[in-house]
Design an enzyme around this catalytic site. Structure first.
Site, PDB file in Angstrom:
ATOM      1  N   ARG A   1      19.880  32.755  52.527  1.00  0.00           N
ATOM      2  CA  ARG A   1      19.833  31.885  51.410  1.00  0.00           C
ATOM      3  C   ARG A   1      20.148  30.415  51.752  1.00  0.00           C
ATOM      4  NH1 ARG A   1      21.486  35.108  45.618  1.00  0.00           N
ATOM      5  NH2 ARG A   1      20.471  37.130  46.412  1.00  0.00           N
TER       6      ARG A   1
ATOM      7  N   THR B   1      16.423  30.079  43.010  1.00  0.00           N
ATOM      8  CA  THR B   1      17.611  29.909  41.855  1.00  0.00           C
ATOM      9  C   THR B   1      18.627  28.684  42.204  1.00  0.00           C
ATOM     10  OG1 THR B   1      19.253  31.310  42.583  1.00  0.00           O
ATOM     11  CG2 THR B   1      17.309  32.276  41.103  1.00  0.00           C
ATOM     12  N   ASN B   2      19.563  28.376  41.367  1.00  0.00           N
ATOM     13  CA  ASN B   2      20.517  27.282  41.811  1.00  0.00           C
ATOM     14  C   ASN B   2      21.410  27.727  43.083  1.00  0.00           C
ATOM     15  OD1 ASN B   2      19.836  25.294  40.235  1.00  0.00           O
ATOM     16  ND2 ASN B   2      20.809  25.661  38.500  1.00  0.00           N
TER      17      ASN B   2
ATOM     18  N   SER C   1      21.021  41.942  34.506  1.00  0.00           N
ATOM     19  CA  SER C   1      20.256  41.015  35.508  1.00  0.00           C
ATOM     20  C   SER C   1      18.781  40.874  34.709  1.00  0.00           C
ATOM     21  CB  SER C   1      19.966  40.997  36.919  1.00  0.00           C
ATOM     22  OG  SER C   1      19.052  42.165  37.109  1.00  0.00           O
ATOM     23  N   CYS C   2      18.269  39.684  35.100  1.00  0.00           N
ATOM     24  CA  CYS C   2      16.506  39.456  34.467  1.00  0.00           C
ATOM     25  C   CYS C   2      15.930  40.387  34.963  1.00  0.00           C
ATOM     26  CB  CYS C   2      16.279  37.967  35.064  1.00  0.00           C
ATOM     27  SG  CYS C   2      16.410  37.629  36.754  1.00  0.00           S
TER      28      CYS C   2
ATOM     29  N   THR D   1      18.494  42.383  46.244  1.00  0.00           N
ATOM     30  CA  THR D   1      18.954  42.851  44.806  1.00  0.00           C
ATOM     31  C   THR D   1      19.304  44.006  44.704  1.00  0.00           C
ATOM     32  OG1 THR D   1      17.483  42.612  42.769  1.00  0.00           O
ATOM     33  CG2 THR D   1      16.573  43.569  44.623  1.00  0.00           C
ATOM     34  N   GLY D   2      20.531  43.561  43.570  1.00  0.00           N
ATOM     35  CA  GLY D   2      21.088  44.868  43.187  1.00  0.00           C
ATOM     36  C   GLY D   2      20.390  45.390  41.984  1.00  0.00           C
TER      37      GLY D   2
ATOM     38  N   ASN E   1      12.247  35.028  34.426  1.00  0.00           N
ATOM     39  CA  ASN E   1      13.352  35.333  34.792  1.00  0.00           C
ATOM     40  C   ASN E   1      14.595  34.499  34.090  1.00  0.00           C
ATOM     41  OD1 ASN E   1      12.002  34.010  37.277  1.00  0.00           O
ATOM     42  ND2 ASN E   1      14.129  33.001  37.144  1.00  0.00           N
TER      43      ASN E   1
ATOM     44  N   ARG F   1      21.151  26.836  33.689  1.00  0.00           N
ATOM     45  CA  ARG F   1      19.880  27.203  33.404  1.00  0.00           C
ATOM     46  C   ARG F   1      19.899  28.193  32.118  1.00  0.00           C
ATOM     47  NH1 ARG F   1      16.496  24.098  33.466  1.00  0.00           N
ATOM     48  NH2 ARG F   1      14.846  25.722  33.703  1.00  0.00           N
TER      49      ARG F   1
END
Length: 490
Positions: free
Chosen positions: A338, A323-324, A292-293, A351-352, A457, A139
């Protein structure tokens, strides 16, 4: 029915006049780009390649920035003058120039422009492009390819030379080209794509992209393809620490490696606009991360809020498109939750991004917590910043400040601002900004502030990555007129 006060009596005549002015601008925009390598824009909306109607829309977009539509008869005289000037490579914002000029009295337009653009008058517009390799073509990789191809056409500073992937069949290159040509979220590629199967090259708008098949980042001889001193952008996420990413440097022809995910250990996490000035020519900085985004979306906003009012602590909740990494249907997944069907569920996960902010802004160390909720949308996410500040604020002051930052500061490519009652996530597909503050959603009570920040994102983040690539390559175009430091905005 009567016309509203100030409204043109004949809307058809007004529209036709706008078309006439926009059509006069078209060859001037092309001439300035072709002969001077100068790109014009309206508050970040690049005019090169636009149609006459798109130019009108770009001028109308200005009302979201400066509360009124930008008249074409205010920018056309500027374009006429620019087309006669000896300019070098630059990104020139007509909206900002028009706004600045409207505040002057008794100054000739030519004199004004010569002062505003002094840095690039007489400068050399010739640039030696820097080679870029994409390691991975998912992506983010394909969006990076689209942006890099467009940037090469606009400025000539970077050129995409190759893509490295693992071969997945005899028709691999055809499939890769097809995925570059059509995208379910971002639409069709703007141009033409052909495939040279014999030489394993994808031609995109005249740019030859060499497909290289390998599973070892350190065993490729890029020089065999005429690629030298290359910046490798690793968008696979397979290696995130220095040891893994440094394997790219073992390949012949590679100068730097940039990761499109949060780096681990001592790898610098760069958020362009916030801490890109930390990049140097040291051996250590041959490996870098673009974070990250989400980190890119929230860090610029947190910086300006923290600098202005101080942040004691806060919580970041991201509402993030799937996401993938998630499963399409319920199945085993190594991560908690997930494994459940991404298209059917809201999925609470970690999330980090909150911790990663402190890698770009050390003053936020230990001040932020964060969680993420993955939702059934393919693109565009939102970060909710719930902050306790050092001083009291009110909604109008915060919004006015952030709106000014988005137009007048050197973070205008990172922070955008919008105030629309009907805006939704799909309206932000394709934004080039790292994050967009939703002014109508702002909540301010005493020392407590809640901000809602939209971000694409995929595409917004990819633009941040390309800005880092251009910074590393030393080919970032000069953006004029000069912007202010956010701390100087009052």
């Amino acid at each position: 029915m009567t016309e509203a006060a100030g409204q043109p009596q004949n809307l058809t005549e007004d529209w036709n006049n706008k078309l006439k002015l926009a059509q006069e601008m078209l060859p001037l925009i092309s001439k300035l780009h072709r002969e001077n390598n100068a790109v014009t824009s309206i508050y970040g909306r690049i005019l090169v390649g636009m149609t006459d109607i798109e130019i009108i829309k770009a001028h109308r977009y200005a009302r979201r920035v400066v509360a009124r539509e930008l008249p074409l008869d205010a920018t056309l005289p500027i374009m006429r003058e620019l087309s006669t000037m000896d300019l070098g490579t630059a990104s020139i914002d007509l909206g900002r120039l028009a706004k600045n000029y409207s505040r002057t009295e008794g100054v000739e337009l030519r004199t004004f422009l010569e002062e505003e653009l002094a840095e690039v008058i007489g400068a050399d517009s010739h640039r030696v492009p820097r080679d870029v390799v994409l390691y991975g073509f998912g992506r983010i990789g394909r969006l990076l390819a689209r942006i890099l191809i467009a940037r090469e056409a606009q400025y000539g500073g970077v050129r995409l030379r190759a893509v490295v992937v693992r071969k997945k069949g005899e028709d691999d290159i055809v499939k890769r080209a097809s995925l570059l040509r059509r995208d379910s979220v971002h639409g069709a590629f703007n141009g033409t794509i052909t495939v040279d199967r014999e030489n394993e090259i994808i031609w995109a708008n005249g740019t030859p992209i060499q497909m290289i098949y390998s599973d070892d980042p350190g065993a490729i001889d890029y020089t065999a393809y005429g690629i030298n001193d290359a910046i490798v952008v690793d968008n696979t996420g397979r290696w995130r620490d220095r040891a893994g990413l440094s394997r790219h440097l073992d390949s012949k022809g590679v100068a730097r490696a940039l990761l499109t995910a949060p780096g681990k250990g001592d790898v610098k996490n760069i958020v362009y606009g916030v801490n890109h000035d930390m990049i140097d020519d040291s051996e250590q900085d041959r490996v870098l991360s673009a974070a990250s985004c989400t980190t890119n979306a929230i860090t610029p906003v947190l910086k300006v809020v923290g600098d202005r009012w101080g942040v004691k602590h806060g919580h970041v909740e991201t509402v993030h498109s799937y996401t993938n990494d998630q499963n399409l249907a319920d199945n085993f997944h190594k991560g908690a939750r997930r494994g459940r069907a991404a298209g059917l569920n809201m999925v609470l996960t970690e999330t980090g991004a909150a911790k990663a902010v402190s890698k770009a802004l050390p003053e936020f160390e230990g001040k932020l917590t964060g969680n993420a909720i993955r939702v059934p949308t393919p693109d565009v996410s939102m970060a909710v910043l719930n902050l306790d500040l050092d001083s009291e604020v009110n909604k109008d002051d915060v919004n006015n400040y952030l709106r000014r930052v988005s137009t007048d500061s050197d973070l205008r490519q990172q922070i955008d601002y919008i105030q629309s009652p009907d805006i939704v996530s799909t309206d932000f597909v394709g934004t080039t900004h790292a994050g967009i503050v939703d002014g109508l959603a702002t909540i301010a009570t005493g020392n407590h502030l809640v901000l809602y920040v939209w971000y694409d994102n995929e595409f917004g983040y990819s633009n941040q990555v390309v800005r880092i690539v251009e910074e590393i390559a030393g080919v970032r175009p000069k953006i004029l007129p000069e912007r202010k430091d956010p701390q100087d905005i009052r």
